[in-house]
Motif scaffolding. Structure first.
Motif, PDB file in Angstrom:
ATOM      1  N   PRO A 232       0.876  -1.125  -0.041  1.00 46.13           N
ATOM      2  CA  PRO A 232      -0.071   0.167  -0.046  1.00 46.13           C
ATOM      3  C   PRO A 232       0.697   1.305  -0.069  1.00 46.13           C
ATOM      4  O   PRO A 232       0.417   2.240  -0.537  1.00 46.13           O
ATOM      5  N   SER A 233       2.049   1.221   0.721  1.00 42.56           N
ATOM      6  CA  SER A 233       2.858   2.399   0.580  1.00 42.56           C
ATOM      7  C   SER A 233       3.305   2.693  -0.770  1.00 42.56           C
ATOM      8  O   SER A 233       3.386   3.845  -1.255  1.00 42.56           O
ATOM      9  N   ALA A 234       3.800   1.769  -1.388  1.00 44.90           N
ATOM     10  CA  ALA A 234       4.412   1.949  -2.586  1.00 44.90           C
ATOM     11  C   ALA A 234       3.153   2.414  -3.619  1.00 44.90           C
ATOM     12  O   ALA A 234       3.431   3.254  -4.503  1.00 44.90           O
ATOM     13  N   LEU A 235       1.762   2.079  -3.541  1.00 44.48           N
ATOM     14  CA  LEU A 235       0.731   2.266  -4.323  1.00 44.48           C
ATOM     15  C   LEU A 235       0.501   3.752  -3.986  1.00 44.48           C
ATOM     16  O   LEU A 235       0.327   4.562  -4.794  1.00 44.48           O
ATOM     17  N   GLY A 236       0.737   4.191  -2.632  1.00 48.59           N
ATOM     18  CA  GLY A 236       0.467   5.594  -2.079  1.00 48.59           C
ATOM     19  C   GLY A 236       1.547   6.493  -2.839  1.00 48.59           C
ATOM     20  O   GLY A 236       1.042   7.584  -3.450  1.00 48.59           O
ATOM     21  N   MET A 237       2.746   5.960  -3.008  1.00 50.86           N
ATOM     22  CA  MET A 237       3.716   6.938  -3.857  1.00 50.86           C
ATOM     23  C   MET A 237       3.570   6.912  -5.119  1.00 50.86           C
ATOM     24  O   MET A 237       3.702   7.807  -6.032  1.00 50.86           O
ATOM     25  N   GLY A 238       3.241   5.724  -5.719  1.00 51.26           N
ATOM     26  CA  GLY A 238       2.856   5.556  -7.350  1.00 51.26           C
ATOM     27  C   GLY A 238       1.559   6.251  -7.813  1.00 51.26           C
ATOM     28  O   GLY A 238       1.523   6.614  -8.641  1.00 51.26           O
ATOM     29  N   VAL A 239       0.695   6.809  -6.727  1.00 46.38           N
ATOM     30  CA  VAL A 239      -0.406   7.686  -7.353  1.00 46.38           C
ATOM     31  C   VAL A 239       0.277   9.106  -7.345  1.00 46.38           C
ATOM     32  O   VAL A 239      -0.236   9.479  -8.485  1.00 46.38           O
ATOM     33  N   PHE A 240       0.942   9.493  -6.717  1.00 48.14           N
ATOM     34  CA  PHE A 240       1.667  10.991  -7.142  1.00 48.14           C
ATOM     35  C   PHE A 240       2.410  10.665  -8.415  1.00 48.14           C
ATOM     36  O   PHE A 240       2.188  11.887  -9.313  1.00 48.14           O
ATOM     37  N   VAL A 241       3.083   9.629  -8.686  1.00 51.99           N
ATOM     38  CA  VAL A 241       3.799   9.659  -9.964  1.00 51.99           C
ATOM     39  C   VAL A 241       2.983   9.574 -11.059  1.00 51.99           C
ATOM     40  O   VAL A 241       3.129  10.142 -12.245  1.00 51.99           O
ATOM     41  N   ALA A 242       1.934   8.611 -11.134  1.00 52.77           N
ATOM     42  CA  ALA A 242       0.948   8.258 -12.000  1.00 52.77           C
ATOM     43  C   ALA A 242       0.109   9.693 -12.127  1.00 52.77           C
ATOM     44  O   ALA A 242       0.094  10.001 -13.611  1.00 52.77           O
ATOM     45  N   SER A 243      -0.159  10.322 -11.382  1.00 49.60           N
ATOM     46  CA  SER A 243      -0.998  11.526 -11.602  1.00 49.60           C
ATOM     47  C   SER A 243      -0.194  12.587 -12.199  1.00 49.60           C
ATOM     48  O   SER A 243      -0.622  13.453 -13.090  1.00 49.60           O
ATOM     49  N   TYR A 244       1.203  12.685 -11.754  1.00 50.93           N
ATOM     50  CA  TYR A 244       2.020  13.673 -12.395  1.00 50.93           C
ATOM     51  C   TYR A 244       2.160  13.452 -13.864  1.00 50.93           C
ATOM     52  O   TYR A 244       1.967  14.359 -14.840  1.00 50.93           O
ATOM     53  N   PHE A 245       2.279  12.221 -14.405  1.00 54.48           N
ATOM     54  CA  PHE A 245       2.577  11.743 -15.804  1.00 54.48           C
ATOM     55  C   PHE A 245       1.115  12.068 -16.500  1.00 54.48           C
ATOM     56  O   PHE A 245       1.225  12.601 -17.602  1.00 54.48           O
ATOM     57  N   LEU A 246       0.176  11.534 -16.052  1.00 55.61           N
ATOM     58  CA  LEU A 246      -1.108  11.839 -16.507  1.00 55.61           C
ATOM     59  C   LEU A 246      -1.550  13.290 -16.809  1.00 55.61           C
ATOM     60  O   LEU A 246      -2.139  13.592 -17.870  1.00 55.61           O
ATOM     61  N   VAL A 247      -1.193  14.276 -15.783  1.00 58.72           N
ATOM     62  CA  VAL A 247      -1.463  15.388 -16.099  1.00 58.72           C
ATOM     63  C   VAL A 247      -0.508  16.242 -16.880  1.00 58.72           C
ATOM     64  O   VAL A 247      -0.969  17.049 -17.820  1.00 58.72           O
ATOM     65  N   SER A 248       0.729  15.932 -16.741  1.00 57.35           N
ATOM     66  CA  SER A 248       1.748  16.443 -17.455  1.00 57.35           C
ATOM     67  C   SER A 248       1.691  16.149 -18.985  1.00 57.35           C
ATOM     68  O   SER A 248       2.133  17.091 -19.706  1.00 57.35           O
ATOM     69  N   ARG A 249       1.254  15.155 -19.325  1.00 57.47           N
ATOM     70  CA  ARG A 249       1.196  14.507 -20.751  1.00 57.47           C
ATOM     71  C   ARG A 249      -0.206  15.170 -21.306  1.00 57.47           C
ATOM     72  O   ARG A 249      -0.422  15.011 -22.463  1.00 57.47           O
ATOM     73  N   GLY A 250      -1.196  15.778 -20.446  1.00 55.55           N
ATOM     74  CA  GLY A 250      -2.260  15.943 -20.969  1.00 55.55           C
ATOM     75  C   GLY A 250      -3.314  14.979 -21.320  1.00 55.55           C
ATOM     76  O   GLY A 250      -4.362  15.300 -21.844  1.00 55.55           O
ATOM     77  N   VAL A 251      -2.974  13.681 -20.755  1.00 54.58           N
ATOM     78  CA  VAL A 251      -4.024  12.650 -20.720  1.00 54.58           C
ATOM     79  C   VAL A 251      -5.263  13.001 -20.022  1.00 54.58           C
ATOM     80  O   VAL A 251      -6.307  12.539 -20.557  1.00 54.58           O
ATOM     81  N   VAL A 252      -5.195  13.241 -18.977  1.00 54.40           N
ATOM     82  CA  VAL A 252      -6.321  13.472 -17.928  1.00 54.40           C
ATOM     83  C   VAL A 252      -6.132  14.735 -16.945  1.00 54.40           C
ATOM     84  O   VAL A 252      -4.978  14.735 -16.724  1.00 54.40           O
ATOM     85  N   ASP A 253      -7.327  15.570 -16.687  1.00 54.72           N
ATOM     86  CA  ASP A 253      -7.071  16.534 -15.872  1.00 54.72           C
ATOM     87  C   ASP A 253      -7.413  15.763 -14.583  1.00 54.72           C
ATOM     88  O   ASP A 253      -8.808  15.585 -14.080  1.00 54.72           O
ATOM     89  N   ILE A 254      -6.573  15.750 -13.347  1.00 52.81           N
ATOM     90  CA  ILE A 254      -6.919  15.072 -12.277  1.00 52.81           C
ATOM     91  C   ILE A 254      -6.681  16.314 -11.319  1.00 52.81           C
ATOM     92  O   ILE A 254      -5.707  16.945 -11.040  1.00 52.81           O
ATOM     93  N   ALA A 255      -7.652  16.285 -10.423  1.00 51.36           N
ATOM     94  CA  ALA A 255      -7.494  17.413  -9.242  1.00 51.36           C
ATOM     95  C   ALA A 255      -6.805  17.041  -8.266  1.00 51.36           C
ATOM     96  O   ALA A 255      -6.552  15.693  -7.911  1.00 51.36           O
TER      97      ALA A 255
END
Length: 148
Positions: A63-86
């Protein structure tokens, strides 16, 4: 199986019937003073500690790895313009995974078998047993049971 006469470190004193006493003490006269002082502070057996550490590493690590992975995944998704995540959604999702890791810490300790046999893969049958032992130990400490 655990030896019948020896209480587990977390069991309150007097919860088991004592084993038959032998005529000679197994504690040498030199070590008797330090052994008596350490009787109240029994260590967790190495086998059980390793079992707990393994369960804790899995139950908190994933769960801790997934918690850190959420930040990384949301950064890539938002920075590439795939999805706008709040940002609040990222924070809440990550926090939920870290909270799950905190619950996993308790699960890792409580689901570990204190017997010689490791128990099942998930250890769900041990939780009720270990919670009962924990409650008995806390009750005995609150009542101020006399040290033997």
């Amino acid at each position: 199986m655990a030896r019948q006469g020896q209480p587990k470190p977390f069991e309150p004193r007097g919860s088991r019937k004592p084993a038959k006493a032998t005529a000679k003490s197994s504690i040498s006269p030199k070590a008797s003073g330090s052994a008596k002082a350490s009787l109240g502070q029994q260590a967790i057996p190495e086998m059980v500690a390793n079992r707990m550490a393994r369960r804790i590493a899995i139950a908190t690590g994933i769960p801790s790895a997934l918690g850190m992975g959420v930040f990384v995944a949301s950064y890539f998704l938002v920075s590439r313009g795939v999805v706008d995540i709040a940002p609040a959604l990222t924070l809440v999702t990550s926090g939920a995974f870290f909270l799950l890791g905190l619950v996993g810490l308790s699960y890792g300790v409580l689901s570990s078998s204190w017997e010689d046999v490791p128990g099942s893969l998930l250890g769900l049958e041990q939780i009720r047993v270990n919670l009962g032992r924990l409650r008995q130990s806390v009750r005995a400490m609150r009542q101020g049971s006399p040290a033997e």
